[in-house]
Design a protein around this motif. Structure first.
Motif, mmCIF file in Angstrom:
data_model
loop_
_atom_site.group_PDB
_atom_site.id
_atom_site.type_symbol
_atom_site.label_atom_id
_atom_site.label_comp_id
_atom_site.label_asym_id
_atom_site.label_seq_id
_atom_site.Cartn_x
_atom_site.Cartn_y
_atom_site.Cartn_z
ATOM 1 N N UNK A 1 0.481 -1.144 0.434
ATOM 2 C CA UNK A 1 0.287 -0.205 0.195
ATOM 3 C C UNK A 1 0.990 1.330 0.010
ATOM 4 N N UNK A 2 0.272 2.549 -0.610
ATOM 5 C CA UNK A 2 1.145 3.747 -0.526
ATOM 6 C C UNK A 2 2.147 4.159 0.750
ATOM 7 N N UNK A 3 1.346 3.364 2.140
ATOM 8 C CA UNK A 3 2.167 3.954 3.053
ATOM 9 C C UNK A 3 3.028 3.227 3.689
ATOM 10 N N UNK A 4 3.083 1.458 2.756
ATOM 11 C CA UNK A 4 4.042 1.046 3.411
ATOM 12 C C UNK A 4 5.508 0.879 1.913
ATOM 13 N N UNK A 5 4.546 1.740 1.086
ATOM 14 C CA UNK A 5 5.929 1.165 -0.058
ATOM 15 C C UNK A 5 7.306 1.552 0.267
ATOM 16 N N UNK A 6 7.054 2.646 0.843
ATOM 17 C CA UNK A 6 8.612 3.516 1.001
ATOM 18 C C UNK A 6 9.280 3.227 1.832
ATOM 19 N N UNK A 7 8.981 2.505 2.838
ATOM 20 C CA UNK A 7 10.002 1.505 4.160
ATOM 21 C C UNK A 7 10.762 0.526 3.031
ATOM 22 N N UNK A 8 9.513 -0.181 2.776
ATOM 23 C CA UNK A 8 10.232 -1.273 1.361
ATOM 24 C C UNK A 8 11.359 -0.766 0.615
ATOM 25 N N UNK A 9 11.478 0.246 0.276
ATOM 26 C CA UNK A 9 12.468 0.516 -1.169
ATOM 27 C C UNK A 9 13.544 0.751 -0.368
ATOM 28 N N UNK A 10 13.293 1.230 0.861
ATOM 29 C CA UNK A 10 14.523 2.151 1.576
ATOM 30 C C UNK A 10 15.010 0.799 2.073
ATOM 31 N N UNK A 11 14.802 -0.358 2.481
ATOM 32 C CA UNK A 11 15.282 -0.966 2.970
ATOM 33 C C UNK A 11 15.815 -2.018 2.055
ATOM 34 N N UNK A 12 15.224 -1.761 0.507
ATOM 35 C CA UNK A 12 16.017 -2.755 -0.323
ATOM 36 C C UNK A 12 16.909 -2.595 -1.207
ATOM 37 N N UNK A 13 17.274 -0.656 -0.335
ATOM 38 C CA UNK A 13 17.976 -0.607 -1.156
ATOM 39 C C UNK A 13 19.620 -0.157 -0.400
ATOM 40 N N UNK A 14 19.427 -1.216 0.782
ATOM 41 C CA UNK A 14 20.695 -1.257 1.860
ATOM 42 C C UNK A 14 21.498 -1.305 1.507
ATOM 43 N N UNK A 15 22.289 -2.102 2.247
ATOM 44 C CA UNK A 15 24.555 -2.072 1.653
ATOM 45 C C UNK A 15 24.590 -3.460 0.824
#
Length: 161
Positions: free
Chosen positions: A11-25
């Motif tokens: 959902x739009x409110x949860x998507x950003x956290x998943x994107x940021x976790x995916x861009x981790x080290x």
């Protein structure tokens, strides 16, 4: 990749956290996948009416795809950047990038002063095949002699040398 797929399905409110976790080290070890994730994240930000926030990930995605030579992906990142309000120029292809790996290798050996027979012996090719490749190299690059190869090859990236 799991975070990438979660972000696309969230959902739009949860998507950003998943994107940021995916861009981790861990994403730094996989540049193409990182570029895809950045492109998706930038596109998502733009569609969330946050064009200023979208530009940084889109720029990074464009640069990654340019470095990898993934033209369709870098074109897509450029389109997203334009849609976010940033003008960006089209990447210009270098002359040596039009050569196949075999042609580039032959051009490097020829620029070092090796004859067609010597190049053929190194690459297990006939001297006539080497001549054919040199003819194609000359027509692709617009040069007329072996001495012109050094100028073109001086502009190649360190990974091609």
């Amino acid at each position: 990749m799991l975070h990438y797929s979660n972000a696309l399905l969230a959902a739009p409110e949860d998507a950003e956290q998943s994107f940021l976790r995916g861009l981790g080290p861990a994403a730094k070890r996989w540049p193409f996948l990182r570029g895809r994730l950045l492109l998706a994240y930038g596109g998502w930000l733009r569609r969330q009416r946050r064009p200023a926030d979208a530009r940084a990930p889109l720029r990074e995605a464009r640069d990654i795809f340019d470095a990898l030579g993934a033209s369709p992906w870098s074109d897509r990142a450029r389109e997203e950047l334009r849609a976010s309000g940033e003008a960006c120029r089209r990447r210009t292809e270098q002359v040596w990038e039009t050569l196949t790996p075999q042609e580039l290798h032959i051009a490097q050996l020829a620029s070092e002063g090796l004859s067609n027979k010597e190049i053929g012996a190194k690459l297990y090719l006939s001297h006539r095949t080497v001549g054919y490749h040199l003819h194609r190299i000359f027509s692709k690059t617009g040069i007329t002699s072996r001495s012109g190869l050094r100028h073109i090859l001086a502009k190649t990236s360190p990974s091609a040398s």
